[in-house]
Design a protein around this motif. Structure first.
Motif, PDB file in Angstrom:
ATOM      1  N   ALA A  19      61.067 140.030   2.864  1.00 21.15           N
ATOM      2  CA  ALA A  19      62.374 139.400   3.015  1.00 21.15           C
ATOM      3  C   ALA A  19      62.460 138.028   2.371  1.00 21.15           C
ATOM      4  O   ALA A  19      63.553 137.480   2.253  1.00 21.15           O
ATOM      5  CB  ALA A  19      62.740 139.286   4.492  1.00 21.15           C
ATOM      6  N   THR A  20      61.356 137.448   1.937  1.00 21.33           N
ATOM      7  CA  THR A  20      61.393 136.097   1.403  1.00 21.33           C
ATOM      8  C   THR A  20      60.498 135.988   0.181  1.00 21.33           C
ATOM      9  O   THR A  20      59.538 136.760   0.021  1.00 21.33           O
ATOM     10  CB  THR A  20      60.934 135.078   2.467  1.00 21.33           C
ATOM     11  N   ARG A  21      60.846 135.045  -0.691  1.00 22.20           N
ATOM     12  CA  ARG A  21      59.994 134.653  -1.809  1.00 22.20           C
ATOM     13  C   ARG A  21      59.722 133.155  -1.762  1.00 22.20           C
ATOM     14  O   ARG A  21      59.397 132.548  -2.778  1.00 22.20           O
ATOM     15  CB  ARG A  21      60.633 135.039  -3.141  1.00 22.20           C
ATOM     16  N   ASN A  22      59.847 132.594  -0.569  1.00 23.62           N
ATOM     17  CA  ASN A  22      59.505 131.197  -0.366  1.00 23.62           C
ATOM     18  C   ASN A  22      57.989 131.091  -0.250  1.00 23.62           C
ATOM     19  O   ASN A  22      57.390 131.683   0.658  1.00 23.62           O
ATOM     20  CB  ASN A  22      60.182 130.667   0.902  1.00 23.62           C
ATOM     21  N   PRO A  23      57.330 130.355  -1.147  1.00 25.19           N
ATOM     22  CA  PRO A  23      55.857 130.303  -1.097  1.00 25.19           C
ATOM     23  C   PRO A  23      55.311 129.697   0.190  1.00 25.19           C
ATOM     24  O   PRO A  23      54.200 130.028   0.596  1.00 25.19           O
ATOM     25  CB  PRO A  23      55.481 129.456  -2.318  1.00 25.19           C
ATOM     26  N   LEU A  24      56.080 128.827   0.854  1.00 22.24           N
ATOM     27  CA  LEU A  24      55.593 128.236   2.106  1.00 22.24           C
ATOM     28  C   LEU A  24      55.529 129.283   3.210  1.00 22.24           C
ATOM     29  O   LEU A  24      54.531 129.387   3.936  1.00 22.24           O
ATOM     30  CB  LEU A  24      56.507 127.079   2.524  1.00 22.24           C
ATOM     31  N   TYR A  25      56.578 130.096   3.335  1.00 21.90           N
ATOM     32  CA  TYR A  25      56.564 131.156   4.340  1.00 21.90           C
ATOM     33  C   TYR A  25      55.528 132.219   4.010  1.00 21.90           C
ATOM     34  O   TYR A  25      54.849 132.746   4.899  1.00 21.90           O
ATOM     35  CB  TYR A  25      57.951 131.788   4.444  1.00 21.90           C
ATOM     36  N   LEU A  26      55.415 132.550   2.722  1.00 20.65           N
ATOM     37  CA  LEU A  26      54.431 133.566   2.329  1.00 20.65           C
ATOM     38  C   LEU A  26      53.007 133.078   2.607  1.00 20.65           C
ATOM     39  O   LEU A  26      52.166 133.846   3.089  1.00 20.65           O
ATOM     40  CB  LEU A  26      54.595 133.896   0.848  1.00 20.65           C
ATOM     41  N   ALA A  27      52.728 131.811   2.300  1.00 21.96           N
ATOM     42  CA  ALA A  27      51.390 131.277   2.566  1.00 21.96           C
ATOM     43  C   ALA A  27      51.094 131.257   4.061  1.00 21.96           C
ATOM     44  O   ALA A  27      49.972 131.564   4.489  1.00 21.96           O
ATOM     45  CB  ALA A  27      51.267 129.873   1.970  1.00 21.96           C
ATOM     46  N   LEU A  28      52.108 130.905   4.873  1.00 25.34           N
ATOM     47  CA  LEU A  28      51.903 130.903   6.322  1.00 25.34           C
ATOM     48  C   LEU A  28      51.661 132.313   6.843  1.00 25.34           C
ATOM     49  O   LEU A  28      50.796 132.527   7.714  1.00 25.34           O
ATOM     50  CB  LEU A  28      53.114 130.285   7.011  1.00 25.34           C
ATOM     51  N   ALA A  29      52.398 133.292   6.312  1.00 21.63           N
ATOM     52  CA  ALA A  29      52.197 134.678   6.737  1.00 21.63           C
ATOM     53  C   ALA A  29      50.808 135.184   6.336  1.00 21.63           C
ATOM     54  O   ALA A  29      50.121 135.843   7.134  1.00 21.63           O
ATOM     55  CB  ALA A  29      53.280 135.575   6.130  1.00 21.63           C
ATOM     56  N   VAL A  30      50.376 134.866   5.120  1.00 21.06           N
ATOM     57  CA  VAL A  30      49.044 135.290   4.674  1.00 21.06           C
ATOM     58  C   VAL A  30      47.960 134.613   5.511  1.00 21.06           C
ATOM     59  O   VAL A  30      46.929 135.227   5.838  1.00 21.06           O
ATOM     60  CB  VAL A  30      48.871 134.981   3.170  1.00 21.06           C
ATOM     61  N   LEU A  31      48.171 133.354   5.889  1.00 18.84           N
ATOM     62  CA  LEU A  31      47.209 132.662   6.751  1.00 18.84           C
ATOM     63  C   LEU A  31      47.110 133.339   8.116  1.00 18.84           C
ATOM     64  O   LEU A  31      46.004 133.507   8.661  1.00 18.84           O
ATOM     65  CB  LEU A  31      47.606 131.204   6.903  1.00 18.84           C
ATOM     66  N   CYS A  32      48.243 133.754   8.665  1.00 16.69           N
ATOM     67  CA  CYS A  32      48.223 134.472   9.949  1.00 16.69           C
ATOM     68  C   CYS A  32      47.481 135.792   9.823  1.00 16.69           C
ATOM     69  O   CYS A  32      46.692 136.177  10.701  1.00 16.69           O
ATOM     70  CB  CYS A  32      49.649 134.692  10.440  1.00 16.69           C
ATOM     71  N   LEU A  33      47.715 136.505   8.718  1.00 15.34           N
ATOM     72  CA  LEU A  33      47.015 137.773   8.507  1.00 15.34           C
ATOM     73  C   LEU A  33      45.511 137.555   8.388  1.00 15.34           C
ATOM     74  O   LEU A  33      44.709 138.341   8.908  1.00 15.34           O
ATOM     75  CB  LEU A  33      47.544 138.458   7.248  1.00 15.34           C
ATOM     76  N   ALA A  34      45.125 136.476   7.694  1.00 20.15           N
ATOM     77  CA  ALA A  34      43.699 136.194   7.546  1.00 20.15           C
ATOM     78  C   ALA A  34      43.052 135.863   8.885  1.00 20.15           C
ATOM     79  O   ALA A  34      41.921 136.279   9.168  1.00 20.15           O
ATOM     80  CB  ALA A  34      43.498 135.054   6.555  1.00 20.15           C
ATOM     81  N   LEU A  35      43.762 135.117   9.743  1.00 17.38           N
ATOM     82  CA  LEU A  35      43.218 134.783  11.054  1.00 17.38           C
ATOM     83  C   LEU A  35      43.069 136.025  11.925  1.00 17.38           C
ATOM     84  O   LEU A  35      42.061 136.187  12.631  1.00 17.38           O
ATOM     85  CB  LEU A  35      44.126 133.759  11.747  1.00 17.38           C
ATOM     86  N   VAL A  36      44.048 136.921  11.859  1.00 15.60           N
ATOM     87  CA  VAL A  36      43.953 138.163  12.633  1.00 15.60           C
ATOM     88  C   VAL A  36      42.812 139.027  12.117  1.00 15.60           C
ATOM     89  O   VAL A  36      42.032 139.600  12.893  1.00 15.60           O
ATOM     90  CB  VAL A  36      45.287 138.919  12.591  1.00 15.60           C
ATOM     91  N   GLY A  37      42.679 139.116  10.792  1.00 13.97           N
ATOM     92  CA  GLY A  37      41.596 139.925  10.225  1.00 13.97           C
ATOM     93  C   GLY A  37      40.220 139.367  10.517  1.00 13.97           C
ATOM     94  O   GLY A  37      39.267 140.127  10.743  1.00 13.97           O
ATOM     95  N   SER A  38      40.095 138.034  10.554  1.00 14.67           N
ATOM     96  CA  SER A  38      38.782 137.434  10.842  1.00 14.67           C
ATOM     97  C   SER A  38      38.375 137.608  12.294  1.00 14.67           C
ATOM     98  O   SER A  38      37.195 137.543  12.619  1.00 14.67           O
ATOM     99  CB  SER A  38      38.806 135.957  10.484  1.00 14.67           C
TER     100      SER A  38
END
Length: 347
Positions: A19-38
């Motif tokens: 839904a977004t191409r804002n790099p700040l939101y995308l980076a925050l979402a990827v950071l959340c995914l990385a924390l869940v995966g770790s």
């Protein structure tokens, strides 16, 4: 966690990244995914991957940035110019095109990470269990297809270790024959054993429950009607007409298709040895997924896809950031919070 809770989490992650191409939101979402995966507990039965997931994601970001910079010659900040008359490549290479390509690569890497986390969190039997009973033969075939490669890799590793103990060394193409021949024979033996087991369990008969002609016809009519409602709602949404009616048609079509699948699946009974229990951690993860879906899909003031919209064209600028949308993205940490809650129930 429950399979349905993980499925809701995946839907929220895919919706947020799409839904977004804002790099700040995308980076925050990827950071959340990385924390869940770790935070996922490792399983020794899973085969090791030759390339780490973060390296694949970084490759997608760099490849998308370079490709878009070389093929999209728009933007006010020119980095350099490729001379000549090469198709799609010759022209100005701009900073805006480079940033936009990297943003698309970040979204693609996030989608890859979301599915990677789901594959690590749920075993194959849980993923196949999410398939509706109407597609029971497809579920069995999917189970065989998904587990074939890991089983083959484990057998290849065992054969290689056994040959190494016997003094076998890989020097040329001929030295690979003592590895591939046992692998081929073992694969054929597993296939024969699987076929015998499926025949003994009555897979060919499917165990279909007898049904009247009406019970056979109306699920198909329901799914056809649901598809028509979905198509009509999607066309109205693309045309920008009657947005409320389009959402109602899409929701009604999805519910009608689900009802048809449920009715069609009742003809194929399926037993479960130990049904998974729904716990407080699953509820917490589901609430986080609903928070993300509501923040990015509902047309709320300051939220929704309009708040997440960003483009670096025509001149690169600092992307906006809504604190409320950032807090909604933290709902992707629901599985991590649920895991900590289940590990420390009294904390």
């Amino acid at each position: 966690m429950h399979s349905l809770a993980w499925l809701a989490w995946l839907a929220a992650a895919v919706a947020a990244l799409s839904a977004t191409r804002n790099p700040l939101y995308l980076a925050l979402a990827v950071l959340c995914l990385a924390l869940v995966g770790s935070a996922l507990p490792g399983e020794p039965s899973r085969p090791l991957r030759p390339v780490a997931a973060w390296k694949i994601g970084l490759f997608f970001i760099l490849a998308a940035a370079v490709f878009n910079a070389l093929t999209s010659h728009y933007g006010a900040t020119r980095l350099f110019t490729i001379p000549g008359k090469l198709p799609l490549i010759s022209g100005d290479v701009t900073l805006e095109a480079l940033v936009y390509g990297a943003t698309n690569g970040l979204a693609l890497a996030g989608l890859l990470g979301a599915f990677w986390v789901l594959g690590q969190a749920l075993p194959v039997r849980a993923l196949v269990g999410l398939i509706p009973r109407a597609f029971y033969p497809l579920a069995v075939v999917a189970t065989i297809a998904v587990t074939y490669l890991p089983a083959t890799l484990r057998q290849f590793q065992q054969i290689r270790e056994a040959q190494a103990v016997r003094g076998h060394a890989l020097r040329g193409l001929r030295d690979w024959l003592p590895l591939f021949l046992p692998l081929l024979v073992g694969g054929l033996e597993r296939a024969m054993q699987l076929a015998e087991a499926m025949t003994a369990r009555g897979f060919a008969s499917l165990g279909e429950v007898p049904a009247s002609p009406f019970q056979r016809v109306w699920p198909r009519l329901a799914m056809l009607t649901g598809l028509l409602l979905l198509a009509g709602g999607w066309m109205l949404r693309l045309a920008g007409l009657a947005q409320a009616v389009s959402w109602l048609l899409i929701a009604g079509g999805a519910m009608t298709i689900g009802l048809g699948l449920w009715a069609f699946g009742r003809r194929f009974p399926r037993s479960t040895y130990r049904p998974p229990a729904w716990r407080a951690a699953d509820t917490l993860s589901l609430c986080g997924a609903l928070l993300v879906l509501g923040g990015f899909l509902l047309p709320l003031p300051g939220l929704g896809s309009a708040a997440g919209w960003y483009t670096p064209y025509p001149r690169l600028s600092i992307p906006p950031f809504s604190p409320w949308l950032g807090l909604a993205l933290l709902g992707l940490l629901g599985p991590l919070a649920g895991y900590l809650l289940s590990k420390h129930p009294r904390g």
